[in-house]
Design a protein around this motif. Structure first.
Motif, mmCIF file in Angstrom:
data_model
loop_
_atom_site.group_PDB
_atom_site.id
_atom_site.type_symbol
_atom_site.label_atom_id
_atom_site.label_comp_id
_atom_site.label_asym_id
_atom_site.label_seq_id
_atom_site.Cartn_x
_atom_site.Cartn_y
_atom_site.Cartn_z
ATOM 1 N N ALA A 1 32.469 16.322 -39.831
ATOM 2 C CA ALA A 1 31.689 15.091 -39.728
ATOM 3 C C ALA A 1 32.567 13.847 -39.779
ATOM 4 C CB ALA A 1 30.647 15.036 -40.838
ATOM 5 N N VAL A 2 33.733 13.936 -40.411
ATOM 6 C CA VAL A 2 34.652 12.797 -40.496
ATOM 7 C C VAL A 2 35.763 12.912 -39.458
ATOM 8 C CG1 VAL A 2 36.294 11.561 -41.964
ATOM 9 C CG2 VAL A 2 34.146 12.429 -42.938
ATOM 10 N N ALA A 3 36.404 14.063 -39.376
ATOM 11 C CA ALA A 3 37.523 14.241 -38.445
ATOM 12 C C ALA A 3 37.073 14.419 -37.011
ATOM 13 C CB ALA A 3 38.373 15.444 -38.869
ATOM 14 N N ASP B 1 30.503 11.289 -34.041
ATOM 15 C CA ASP B 1 29.392 10.476 -33.528
ATOM 16 C C ASP B 1 29.195 10.627 -32.021
ATOM 17 O OD1 ASP B 1 29.007 9.623 -36.083
ATOM 18 O OD2 ASP B 1 29.941 7.659 -35.819
ATOM 19 N N ARG B 2 30.203 11.136 -31.306
ATOM 20 C CA ARG B 2 30.059 11.346 -29.861
ATOM 21 C C ARG B 2 29.353 12.659 -29.518
ATOM 22 N NH1 ARG B 2 32.614 9.820 -25.497
ATOM 23 N NH2 ARG B 2 30.738 10.798 -24.677
ATOM 24 N N ILE B 3 29.196 13.546 -30.489
ATOM 25 C CA ILE B 3 28.520 14.812 -30.231
ATOM 26 C C ILE B 3 27.024 14.545 -30.077
ATOM 27 C CG2 ILE B 3 28.010 17.123 -31.095
ATOM 28 C CD1 ILE B 3 30.571 16.983 -32.743
ATOM 29 N N SER B 4 26.467 14.940 -28.943
ATOM 30 C CA SER B 4 25.037 14.748 -28.694
ATOM 31 C C SER B 4 24.200 15.815 -29.382
ATOM 32 C CB SER B 4 24.758 14.776 -27.188
ATOM 33 O OG SER B 4 25.561 13.831 -26.514
ATOM 34 N N ARG B 5 24.721 17.020 -29.475
ATOM 35 C CA ARG B 5 24.042 18.083 -30.213
ATOM 36 C C ARG B 5 25.063 19.122 -30.642
ATOM 37 N NH1 ARG B 5 19.386 19.084 -27.387
ATOM 38 N NH2 ARG B 5 18.181 17.857 -28.868
ATOM 39 N N LEU B 6 24.962 19.519 -31.919
ATOM 40 C CA LEU B 6 25.805 20.568 -32.486
ATOM 41 C C LEU B 6 24.937 21.803 -32.682
ATOM 42 C CD1 LEU B 6 28.473 21.517 -33.893
ATOM 43 C CD2 LEU B 6 27.515 20.590 -36.020
ATOM 44 N N LEU C 1 26.238 21.915 -43.294
ATOM 45 C CA LEU C 1 25.540 21.023 -42.379
ATOM 46 C C LEU C 1 25.280 19.647 -42.969
ATOM 47 C CD1 LEU C 1 22.893 23.358 -40.712
ATOM 48 C CD2 LEU C 1 25.094 22.596 -39.813
ATOM 49 N N ALA C 2 25.242 19.542 -44.288
ATOM 50 C CA ALA C 2 24.862 18.283 -44.935
ATOM 51 C C ALA C 2 25.678 17.084 -44.448
ATOM 52 C CB ALA C 2 24.962 18.427 -46.449
ATOM 53 N N PRO C 3 27.010 17.182 -44.304
ATOM 54 C CA PRO C 3 27.767 16.005 -43.840
ATOM 55 C C PRO C 3 27.376 15.563 -42.429
ATOM 56 C CG PRO C 3 29.238 17.614 -44.852
ATOM 57 C CD PRO C 3 27.919 18.289 -44.677
ATOM 58 N N PHE C 4 27.049 16.511 -41.560
ATOM 59 C CA PHE C 4 26.631 16.156 -40.199
ATOM 60 C C PHE C 4 25.247 15.514 -40.213
ATOM 61 C CE2 PHE C 4 29.554 19.772 -39.731
ATOM 62 C CZ PHE C 4 30.469 19.236 -38.844
ATOM 63 N N GLU C 5 24.333 16.079 -40.976
ATOM 64 C CA GLU C 5 22.984 15.547 -41.041
ATOM 65 C C GLU C 5 22.964 14.162 -41.670
ATOM 66 O OE1 GLU C 5 21.040 18.717 -43.086
ATOM 67 O OE2 GLU C 5 20.717 19.882 -41.258
ATOM 68 N N ALA D 1 12.054 23.341 -43.362
ATOM 69 C CA ALA D 1 11.557 21.969 -43.298
ATOM 70 C C ALA D 1 12.481 21.037 -44.045
ATOM 71 C CB ALA D 1 10.148 21.914 -43.904
ATOM 72 N N GLY D 2 12.575 19.809 -43.543
ATOM 73 C CA GLY D 2 13.396 18.813 -44.212
ATOM 74 C C GLY D 2 14.783 18.699 -43.639
ATOM 75 N N ARG D 3 15.198 19.658 -42.797
ATOM 76 C CA ARG D 3 16.509 19.584 -42.184
ATOM 77 C C ARG D 3 16.404 18.821 -40.878
ATOM 78 N NH1 ARG D 3 19.166 24.540 -43.580
ATOM 79 N NH2 ARG D 3 20.437 24.448 -41.716
ATOM 80 N N ALA D 4 17.383 17.959 -40.601
ATOM 81 C CA ALA D 4 17.354 17.142 -39.384
ATOM 82 C C ALA D 4 17.859 17.952 -38.204
ATOM 83 C CB ALA D 4 18.207 15.894 -39.566
ATOM 84 N N THR D 5 17.121 19.002 -37.866
ATOM 85 C CA THR D 5 17.527 19.888 -36.796
ATOM 86 C C THR D 5 16.341 20.190 -35.894
ATOM 87 O OG1 THR D 5 17.034 21.775 -38.200
ATOM 88 C CG2 THR D 5 19.305 21.011 -38.177
ATOM 89 N N GLN D 6 16.638 20.813 -34.749
ATOM 90 C CA GLN D 6 15.601 21.214 -33.818
ATOM 91 C C GLN D 6 15.683 22.704 -33.600
ATOM 92 O OE1 GLN D 6 15.980 17.851 -30.832
ATOM 93 N NE2 GLN D 6 14.318 19.048 -29.976
ATOM 94 N N ALA D 7 14.573 23.396 -33.721
ATOM 95 C CA ALA D 7 14.589 24.843 -33.571
ATOM 96 C C ALA D 7 14.708 25.249 -32.114
ATOM 97 C CB ALA D 7 13.319 25.436 -34.178
#
Length: 318
Positions: free
Chosen positions: A194-196, A240-245, A256-260, A288-294
């Motif tokens: 998420a940082v590098a 930040d340039r990744i559109s979807r991981l 996943l927490a650092p990305f979310e 539920a509660g995770r910023a993801t798409q199934a």
């Protein structure tokens, strides 16, 4: 007769310093394995030494391949799975599941760049033949696989073939890329953090990946568990340039927490069924509660990013 006590004392002092540095570095390695990253300032306070001392420890560990230095601290070193032939045989079912979760995000009729790599070879196998895709790639193995199917327009980016990575690299490949504007880039990654951001082991690979990213409206990355929260030597694109991981079904929430936290869209692959019944299925829903798409919807075709002068790739270090 002159006494040799000062020399003995100096030797003992140096030995003690080396022993303490070894102890610190062993503890830092354990922290990296447990927490996934370390911060230089926190380490200095923990050990009661200066940040310069901690940075020296991290430099020595990085030189031994025990970590990868990033701004303010260090990350675990990205795994090196060997040559492309070796990596294709590793975790084939996991990579196939990632591929199935990724391909449903690609809009029909798109012109995409499919980067080299063993996971992206699985993506090529999972691409729907009826989608009318134009696939540009720098990987002869991907081009050959798609050529064995029907329904694809295939364009191969030329250049020197790097046998280990299975990728065409170098000035010719970079010149070929200048002709394209991609709706999506399926980017191979050695490390993802998420940082590098996305990183690569080889400078020429990082250079070509970064050039393809500049010419792509969206960037898709599928990463196996061991690559998350790690970094390789050469920077490709910021997170930040990744559109979807796209990640594996059993990827831990702590990974996943650092990305979310950065608002990065994350999708997860389906759980792996028994090998004998493994088949094509869509990705499953996360808790539920995770910023993801199934079941991710196709990403919109965005206006390509403006082409900028590339400054090359660099190691992210403090």
């Amino acid at each position: 007769m002159p006494s040799d006590k000062p020399c003995t004392m100096m030797h003992d002092s140096n030995s003690n310093a080396i022993r303490l540095a070894g102890q610190r570095q062993a503890e830092i390695a354990a922290m990296l394995a447990r927490d996934g990253r370390v911060v230089a300032g926190d380490l200095a306070m923990r050990f009661g030494v200066s940040e310069d001392t901690v940075r020296r420890d991290l430099r020595e560990m990085a030189a031994e391949g025990l970590c990868r230095r990033v701004y303010g601290g260090a990350l675990p070193a990205a795994p090196d799975g060997g040559t492309i032939d070796q990596r294709v045989a590793q975790g084939a079912l996991r990579k196939a599941a990632l591929a199935r979760a990724l391909v449903c995000t690609i809009a029909p009729g798109s012109c995409i760049f499919l980067d080299a790599g063993s996971t992206n070879l699985a993506v090529a196998a999972a691409l729907p033949a009826q989608a009318g895709l134009t696939v540009v790639t720098n990987a002869p193995a991907i081009a050959s696989l798609l050529a064995s199917r029907t329904g694809f327009e295939i364009i191969v980016v030329g250049g020197r073939l790097d046998i280990a990575s299975g990728a065409c690299l170098g000035p010719q490949a970079l010149r070929d890329l200048e002709r394209f504007r991609f709706a999506a880039l399926v980017l191979g990654a050695c490390g993802v953090d998420a940082v590098a951001g996305v990183t690569a082991h080889v400078f020429e690979e990082a250079e070509l990946k970064a050039a393809a990213a500049l010419r792509s409206a969206t960037i898709l990355v599928a990463a196996t568990n061991e690559k998350l929260g790690t970094a390789a030597a050469f920077h490709v694109v910021p997170a930040d340039r990744i559109s979807r991981l796209v990640v594996e079904a059993d990827c831990g929430a702590e990974r996943l927490a650092p990305f979310e936290a950065r608002g990065l869209p994350v999708a997860t692959a389906e759980p792996l069924p028994p090998a004998e019944t493994a088949g094509l299925r869509r990705s499953r829903k996360l808790p539920a509660g995770r910023a993801t798409q199934a079941i991710p919807a196709p990403l919109p075709i965005l206006k390509p990013f403006p082409i900028e002068a590339s400054g090359g790739s660099e190691e992210m270090s403090s």
